[in-house]
Design a protein around this motif. Structure first.
Motif, mmCIF file in Angstrom:
data_model
loop_
_atom_site.group_PDB
_atom_site.id
_atom_site.type_symbol
_atom_site.label_atom_id
_atom_site.label_comp_id
_atom_site.label_asym_id
_atom_site.label_seq_id
_atom_site.Cartn_x
_atom_site.Cartn_y
_atom_site.Cartn_z
ATOM 1 N N UNK A 78 -42.481 -44.503 4.783
ATOM 2 C CA UNK A 78 -41.524 -43.547 5.339
ATOM 3 C C UNK A 78 -40.985 -44.034 6.684
ATOM 4 N N UNK A 79 -41.849 -44.631 7.492
ATOM 5 C CA UNK A 79 -41.409 -45.161 8.784
ATOM 6 C C UNK A 79 -40.402 -46.281 8.571
ATOM 7 N N UNK A 80 -40.685 -47.166 7.644
ATOM 8 C CA UNK A 80 -39.751 -48.254 7.357
ATOM 9 C C UNK A 80 -38.395 -47.706 6.897
ATOM 10 N N UNK A 81 -38.434 -46.686 6.045
ATOM 11 C CA UNK A 81 -37.178 -46.075 5.594
ATOM 12 C C UNK A 81 -36.455 -45.398 6.749
ATOM 13 N N UNK A 82 -37.212 -44.786 7.645
ATOM 14 C CA UNK A 82 -36.612 -44.137 8.805
ATOM 15 C C UNK A 82 -35.908 -45.156 9.699
ATOM 16 N N UNK A 83 -36.523 -46.313 9.886
ATOM 17 C CA UNK A 83 -35.903 -47.362 10.703
ATOM 18 C C UNK A 83 -34.592 -47.816 10.072
ATOM 19 N N UNK A 84 -34.607 -48.002 8.759
ATOM 20 C CA UNK A 84 -33.367 -48.421 8.080
ATOM 21 C C UNK A 84 -32.287 -47.357 8.207
ATOM 22 N N UNK A 123 -27.726 -43.049 10.080
ATOM 23 C CA UNK A 123 -28.038 -41.834 9.324
ATOM 24 C C UNK A 123 -29.173 -41.122 10.062
ATOM 25 N N UNK A 124 -28.822 -40.515 11.182
ATOM 26 C CA UNK A 124 -29.827 -40.076 12.142
ATOM 27 C C UNK A 124 -30.634 -38.881 11.650
ATOM 28 N N UNK A 125 -29.990 -37.927 11.003
ATOM 29 C CA UNK A 125 -30.740 -36.784 10.483
ATOM 30 C C UNK A 125 -31.731 -37.224 9.411
ATOM 31 N N UNK A 126 -31.314 -38.147 8.559
ATOM 32 C CA UNK A 126 -32.237 -38.674 7.541
ATOM 33 C C UNK A 126 -33.406 -39.378 8.212
ATOM 34 N N UNK A 127 -33.108 -40.143 9.261
ATOM 35 C CA UNK A 127 -34.173 -40.834 9.986
ATOM 36 C C UNK A 127 -35.169 -39.843 10.575
ATOM 37 N N UNK A 128 -34.675 -38.774 11.193
ATOM 38 C CA UNK A 128 -35.556 -37.769 11.803
ATOM 39 C C UNK A 128 -36.443 -37.127 10.756
ATOM 40 N N UNK A 129 -35.872 -36.750 9.619
ATOM 41 C CA UNK A 129 -36.665 -36.098 8.569
ATOM 42 C C UNK A 129 -37.720 -37.037 7.988
ATOM 43 N N UNK A 130 -37.373 -38.302 7.795
ATOM 44 C CA UNK A 130 -38.344 -39.271 7.292
ATOM 45 C C UNK A 130 -39.482 -39.471 8.284
ATOM 46 N N UNK A 131 -39.148 -39.515 9.562
ATOM 47 C CA UNK A 131 -40.181 -39.675 10.585
ATOM 48 C C UNK A 131 -41.108 -38.481 10.618
ATOM 49 N N UNK A 132 -40.554 -37.269 10.489
ATOM 50 C CA UNK A 132 -41.389 -36.072 10.488
ATOM 51 C C UNK A 132 -42.356 -36.070 9.309
ATOM 52 N N UNK A 133 -41.894 -36.521 8.153
ATOM 53 C CA UNK A 133 -42.794 -36.596 6.997
ATOM 54 C C UNK A 133 -43.890 -37.626 7.230
ATOM 55 N N UNK A 134 -43.526 -38.775 7.799
ATOM 56 C CA UNK A 134 -44.527 -39.797 8.098
ATOM 57 C C UNK A 134 -45.544 -39.268 9.103
ATOM 58 N N UNK A 135 -45.059 -38.596 10.126
ATOM 59 C CA UNK A 135 -45.962 -38.070 11.147
ATOM 60 C C UNK A 135 -46.905 -37.026 10.563
ATOM 61 N N UNK A 136 -46.415 -36.225 9.643
ATOM 62 C CA UNK A 136 -47.272 -35.223 9.017
ATOM 63 C C UNK A 136 -48.424 -35.882 8.262
#
Length: 940
Positions: free
Chosen positions: A679-685, A691-704
Motif C-alpha cells: 500500500x505504501x508503494x502504491x501511495x508513493x506512485x 493523485x493526492x487523495x488516492x495517495x492519502x487513502x492508501x497511506x491511511x490503510x497502510x498505517x492501519x
C-alpha cells in the motif's frame, strides 16, 4: 453542454445577438437566424461543434497579448489568508523572458495557503479554445494560474454578492526558471466546478451566462519574502462578450472589482483565521523554521534580546518569557512581540507565595510593559488563576497510569476551572521524557541492540493522539514542551514534525469551533472504545472522535476492520453530515433513528471528524481547507507511516529472531506488514502522479495495518507484567523490540535478591534507623494514616497507607492534586547496568472507583510519571511489579503515595537484580526475510 446552454441562453435573452450572428453569417433575414438558434437548441451539439461554428463565424479570432513593455504594473493583490503584502511591484528591466521588461513583484507573507493576484480582462465567454497563458519565474514553486468566473444571475446565499469562482489550471514547478502557465481544458474544468457549486450551494442557483473577467495567480509559495516575475501574457482563442453583442462599459477596467459587495459578518468570521494558538518551548531553533511549522510563538527561559524581538516581530511571532529581574527598556517597535510574562512552571500550592511575589514585582513595571501573566500549575487551578491570566495544565504523559478516557475526563474537569478566567491551555510533551529515555538507552546498551538511538526519543502518532485528546477534553490553546532542540535530520524528530504538520492542519480546520464554538452533547458511537466531543456555531456543528481503547495512548489501534455507527440527536432538518477525514468533503448517508439521526462510517481511521451543516459559507470554508496543502499532507502521512513501518519490522526481528521461534502469529504480522508495504508503494506512485487523495487513502490503510501489528504486540508484552507502567520499554513503540530482546537475555541469567532493610514491616524503630521516612500534605483536607499491621505470615507485617476525606461532600481528588501521603523506603545499593525488579503485594482495604485514585508506587530512577497505580475492590490483592535499569551507581529507593482516597496495605516488598546476558547468538534469518512460511513452534 453547460457552455452550449450558456451561449444559447444569451442568444435567447438578447435579440441583438441574432443581428450580430446574422451579420457574421451574412444572413439577410433575422428570422432565419432565430430558426438556426431554435434548431441548435433542439439538437445535441457538442462544445467542439459550437466552437467550430463560432470560428466559422469569425467570432474566435480575437487575440490579446501583453508583453509588459513599459507602463504601470498590471497585477493587483486582491485576497490572501497569509497577510500577504507586495513590498515591491514595478515594470523591471531585470531578466525579462522577452523584450526589455517584465512585471516584477516581491511578496511578503506568513503561513497560509493563498495570495491571489488578479489581472482584469475584458469579459470573455467560456470556450474550449480559450487558453489563457502567462510566463512566470520565481525562486519557489507552487504558483498556480486560474481564471475568475462570474455568474451574473446568481447571488451568494450568505453574502448576497454576485457569485464567483476560480477555475484553476497549471502549477509552477521549475523554480528559478521561466515556465509557461496555462488554463487548458477549460470547459471540462468549468463543468466540474459548476457541478461542485450546485452540490454545495444548491441546485436552484442560476449558473447560466457565466463569463471570465480576470486571470488569477495564486502567488503563495510559503511563509517568507520572495520575488516573482510575469511576462508575455496571451489570451489565445478569446471570444469577448462584446463580439457576441454585449459590450462592456467603456471604463470596464477601472470599474472591475474583486469583491462585488461588502461581506457579511458571517463571511468575515469564516474568512479570517480562527486558529487555536500553538506555542513551543524555545531551544535555539531558527524562528523562520518554527514559523513555517505553524507555531504562534515561542516560550523562552530567558528575557529575549532586542535582536530576537526584532526578528520575532518581522515574522509576526509572539514571545512569552520570564519577566525581567531589573528594569529594562525595550524598543517600541519590537516590544509588541512580547505577548506575556512566564511566572512559573510545574507550580504546586507550596509555591503560591513565590507566584504572589512575581505578580507584585511585575505590577511595578512600566505601563507599556504590562503583559498577561502565564503560569503552568500542577494543582489548585482555581487559586492560581486568581493571579495568572493564563494557567496552563500539563497533560499526563501517555505512558502514565490511568486509561486514556480517565485522563481525558480529568483534563476536561480541570479545563472547566481554568476556562472561567482564561482561554484554557494545555502543555503536551513532544517526545519521551528524559527519565524514560535514559532507561531505554540503558536497555539498548545492556542487550547490545542495533536499534537506532534517535528513534527511542519519539512517538509521532502518540504525540498526535495526545493533542487530539486535549481537543476532545476542551483545550483551546497548546504549549508544546520539548526536551532538546528540534532537528529535522533526526529520525524520530522528522516523523514527529510530519505528525505536527498534520496536527496543525487539523487545528486550522477545527479552529472556529474550538475557539468560538459552544460545547454540545456528543454523539453516541456503536463501539464503546470510542470517545468524542462536539461543538456548535450558529447553524453548523463539528464532531471529533477517536479510538480510546486500552493502550491507544501509546500506540493507536487498527480500526478500519470494524465499521462504526454514530447517533447524533441534534441534527436539524435539512442539514447534511460530511466526513472530513480523507482530505475532502464526503457526504454520509443519514437515517432517522429512535434517539436521533444516525450514519455509518466504513473503514474508520483512528481519528475521525464530521461537519454537520447546511450553510454554504461553512461548507466552502471546510472545503477550502481540505483542498489546500494536499501534497504536503500526503508527504507527511507517508513520513509517519514509513517510520512506524520500520519500527514494526525491528520489533518482529527482535521478537522472533530464531527460525524455530516463528509461529502463525509472527506470520500473520508479516503478512500484514507486507500488505502495508504494498500500500505504501502504491501511495508513493499515486503521489508522484499527483493523485493526492488516492495517495492519502492508501497511506491511511497502510498505517492501519501497521498500527494493528504494533497494538497487538503491545498487548502481548503487556500481558506478561502487572501493569503497562511496570516496564519503561512499553512507553513507546520504538522500545517494544528491546522488551523482547531483554526478556530473551534474562533467560540466560538469574535473579538475585537485594536486601531492602525494613521491608518486613514489623519493627518501626528499625525501619526509621534504616532510612524509611514519610511526608504529609493536604492534612487540612484528609485524615492520614501510616501504620504497621499484622498479616497472615507470622514473621512478616504490612505497611498500611490510608487517606480519607474529612468532609464527605468534598472527596479527595486523584492525580497530583490528591497526593497527600508519601512513604520513602530505605536505600538499596545498585550498579549501573543492573536490571532491577521491585515486587510486592497490595491488599485493598477500601476501594474507590474514582479515576486517578489509589496507591502510586514508583522509584527514584524514573519517578512518578511511570508509577504503578494500585486500586481495586475491597479485599482484593493485587501484584506490585516494576522493572527498572540502574543508569548509574547509587541508591534505589521505592516510594508509595496515596492519591485521592486510599486505604491499601503493602506486603512482601522486595528488590531483585539481574545482569542480563548479552552474548546472543547471531542468527542469519528473520521473519521479515524468510522466503517461505515456516513451521509453527512454541513462542519463546
Amino acid at each position: 453542454m453547460a457552455v452550449l446552454k450558456h451561449f444559447l441562453t444569451r442568444v435567447a435573452d438578447y435579440p441583438h445577438w441574432e443581428r450580430q450572428i446574422g451579420r457574421s453569417l451574412r444572413v439577410e433575414h433575422p428570422e432565419s437566424v432565430r430558426l438556426i438558434v431554435i434548431r441548435i437548441r433542439s439538437a445535441s451539439f457538442s462544445t467542439a461543434l459550437l466552437a467550430t461554428w463560432l470560428v466559422g463565424c469569425g467570432l474566435a479570432r480575437a487575440q490579446w497579448k501583453d508583453l509588459f513593455e513599459g507602463g504601470q504594473p498590471r497585477w493587483r493583490l486582491v485576497e490572501s489568508d497569509c497577510q500577504a503584502q507586495l513590498t515591491l511591484q514595478e515594470i523591471s528591466l531585470v531578466f525579462p523572458r522577452s523584450g526589455r521588461t517584465s512585471e516584477l513583484m516581491e511578496v511578503a507573507c506568513t503561513s497560509g495557503s493563498m495570495a491571489l493576484l488578479a489581472y482584469p480582462i475584458e469579459p470573455c465567454t467560456i470556450l474550449e479554445e480559450f487558453r489563457p497563458r502567462i510566463w512566470t519565474r520565481c525562486s519557489s514553486s507552487r504558483l498556480q494560474l486560474g481564471v475568475r468566473v462570474v455568474f451574473p444571475f446568481a447571488k451568494h446565499p450568505v453574502t448576497g454578492a454576485k457569485l464567483t469562482t476560480v477555475v484553476w489550471g497549471d502549477v509552477y514547478q521549475n523554480a528559478g526558471q521561466w515556465q509557461a502557465l496555462e488554463v487548458g481544458d477549460l470547459v471540462n474544468r468549468f463543468n466540474t466546478e459548476e457541478a461542485a457549486i450546485h452540490g454545495q450551494l444548491g441546485s436552484e442557483l442560476r449558473l447560466e451566462g457565466a463569463f471570465i473577467d480576470s486571470l488569477v495567480l495564486n502567488a503563495y509559495t510559503g511563509p517568507g519574502r520572495y520575488r516573482l516575475q510575469i511576462d508575455d501574457l496571451e489570451l489565445h482563442g478569446a471570444v469577448t462578450l462584446a463580439r457576441l453583442g454585449t459590450p462592456p462599459p467603456q471604463n470596464w477596467r477601472e470599474a472591475w472589482r474583486w469583491r462585488f459587495a461588502s461581506p457579511s459578518p458571517e463571511f468575515k468570521f469564516w474568512s479570517r483565521p480562527n486558529i487555536a494558538p500553538v506555542w513551543i518551548q524555545y531551544r535555539g531553533e531558527e524562528l523562520t523554521w518554527l514559523k513555517s511549522l505553524g507555531f504562534s510563538g515561542v516560550v523562552t527561559d530567558t528575557v529575549p534580546s532586542p535582536e530576537y524581538l526584532s526578528e520575532s516581530q518581522s515574522l509576526e511571532m509572539g514571545v512569552i518569557s520570564p519577566p525581567p529581574s531589573v528594569a529594562l527598556e525595550f524598543d517600541e517597535g519590537t516590544q509588541g512581540s512580547l505577548k506575556g510574562w512566564l511566572v512559573g512552571t510545574a507550580l504546586d500550592t507550596q509555591q503560591l507565595p513565590y507566584l504572589q511575589d512575581q505578580v507584585a514585582r511585575i505590577s511595578e513595571l512600566p505601563k507599556d510593559l504590562r503583559r498577561p501573566l502565564v503560569a503552568e500549575a500542577l494543582e489548585d487551578y482555581f487559586r492560581f488563576s486568581r493571579y495568572a491570566d493564563e494557567v496552563i495544565i500539563p497533560q499526563p504523559i501517555s505512558a502514565s497510569a490511568g486509561t486514556q478516557r480517565e485522563k481525558i475526563d480529568w483534563l476536561h474537569e480541570q479545563l472547566a476551572v481554568t476556562r472561567q478566567r482564561s482561554d484554557g491551555w494545555v502543555s503536551v510533551n513532544f517526545g519521551i521524557p528524559p527519565s524514560i529515555t535514559t532507561q531505554l538507552l540503558q536497555a539498548k546498551k545492556v542487550v547490545a541492540s542495533e536499534i537506532d538511538e534517535e528513534t527511542l526519543s519519539g512517538n509521532p502518532e502518540g504525540f498526535r493522539q495526545q493533542i487530539i485528546s486535549s481537543v476532545i477534553a476542551g483545550a483551546k490553546g497548546f504549549l508544546i514542551r520539548t526536551f532538546r532542540p528540534l532537528d529535522i535530520q533526526d529520525t524520530s524528530d522528522s516523523a514527529q514534525i510530519a505528525s505536527l504538520n498534520l496536527i496543525q492542519e487539523e487545528l486550522r480546520l477545527w479552529g472556529p469551533w474550538i475557539i468560538a464554538g459552544q460545547a454540545i452533547q456528543s454523539p453516541s458511537i456503536s463501539d464503546a472504545d470510542w470517545i468524542s466531543s462536539a461543538w456548535s456555531i450558529e447553524d453548523s456543528m463539528l464532531i471529533v472522535a477517536k479510538n480510546a481503547a486500552e493502550g491507544t495512548q501509546v500506540v493507536p489501534k487498527g480500526t478500519m476492520q470494524k465499521p462504526l455507527e454514530f447517533v447524533f440527536p441534534v441534527v436539524k432538518q435539512g442539514q447534511s453530515v460530511f466526513r472530513l477525514t480523507t482530505g475532502k468533503l464526503e457526504r454520509v448517508e443519514v437515517q432517522p433513528g429512535a434517539t436521533g439521526m444516525k450514519w455509518p462510517v466504513y473503514k474508520p481511521a483512528a481519528i475521525e471528524s464530521f461537519l454537520v451543516s447546511s450553510s454554504p459559507i461553512v461548507i466552502q470554508f471546510v472545503q477550502r481547507h481540505l483542498s489546500t496543502g494536499l501534497d504536503r499532507r500526503a508527504a507527511d502521512q507517508l513520513e509517519v507511516v514509513t517510520y512506524e513501518m520500520a519500527l514494526a519490522g525491528n520489533i518482529l526481528n527482535a521478537r522472533f529472531h530464531e527460525r524455530n521461534a516463528v509461529s502463525e502469529l509472527s506470520l500473520n504480522h508479516v503478512r500484514r506488514l507486507n500488505q502495508a508495504q504494498r500500500l505504501i508503494d502504491s501511495s508513493v506512485r499515486a503521489m508522484r502522479a499527483q493523485q493526492l487523495l488516492a495517495s492519502i487513502n492508501l497511506t491511511l490503510e497502510a498505517q492501519d495495518a501497521v498500527h494493528a501489528v504494533l497494538h497487538e504486540t503491545y498487548h502481548d508484552a503487556r500481558a506478561a507484567i502487572a501493569s503497562p507502567q511496570s516496564s519503561p520499554l512499553l512507553a513507546t513503540p520504538a522500545a517494544f523490540g528491546l522488551h523482547w530482546q531483554l526478556a530473551d537475555a534474562c533467560k540466560r541469567s538469574s535473579w538475585q535478591n537485594q536486601r531492602l532493610p525494613g521491608s518486613d514491616f514489623v519493627n518501626l524503630r528499625g525501619m526509621l534507623d534504616a532510612g524509611w521516612s514519610q511526608q504529609r500534605r493536604l492534612e487540612e483536607q484528609a485524615d492520614l494514616r501510616v501504620e504497621l499491621v499484622p498479616t497472615a505470615k507470622p514473621s512478616m507485617g504490612g505497611l498500611r497507607l490510608a487517606a480519607y476525606a474529612k468532609k464527605v461532600a468534598e472527596p479527595l481528588r486523584g492525580g497530583f492534586a490528591g497526593a497527600s501521603l508519601r512513604v520513602r523506603s530505605a536505600g538499596v545499593q545498585v550498579r549501573a547496568g543492573q536490571l532491577l525488579r521491585i515486587t510486592g503485594t497490595a491488599s485493598v482495604v477500601s476501594g474507590t472507583n474514582q479515576g486517578g485514585t489509589g496507591l502510586l508506587i514508583y522509584d527514584n530512577q524514573v519517578g512518578p510519571s511511570l508509577g504503578q497505580l494500585v486500586h481495586g475492590e475491597d479485599g482484593e490483592k493485587l501484584p506490585v511489579e516494576l522493572y527498572r535499569f540502574a543508569v548509574e551507581d547509587g541508591e534505589l529507593r521505592i516510594l508509595a503515595e496515596c492519591r485521592g482516597e486510599c486505604d491499601i496495605v503493602l506486603e512482601d516488598l522486595r528488590v531483585d537484580v539481574i545482569h542480563p546476558a548479552t552474548n546472543r547468538q547471531s542468527y542469519s534469518t528473520s521473519p521479515l526475510q524468510s522466503p517461505k512460511p515456516l513451521p509453527t513452534n512454541e513462542l519463546p
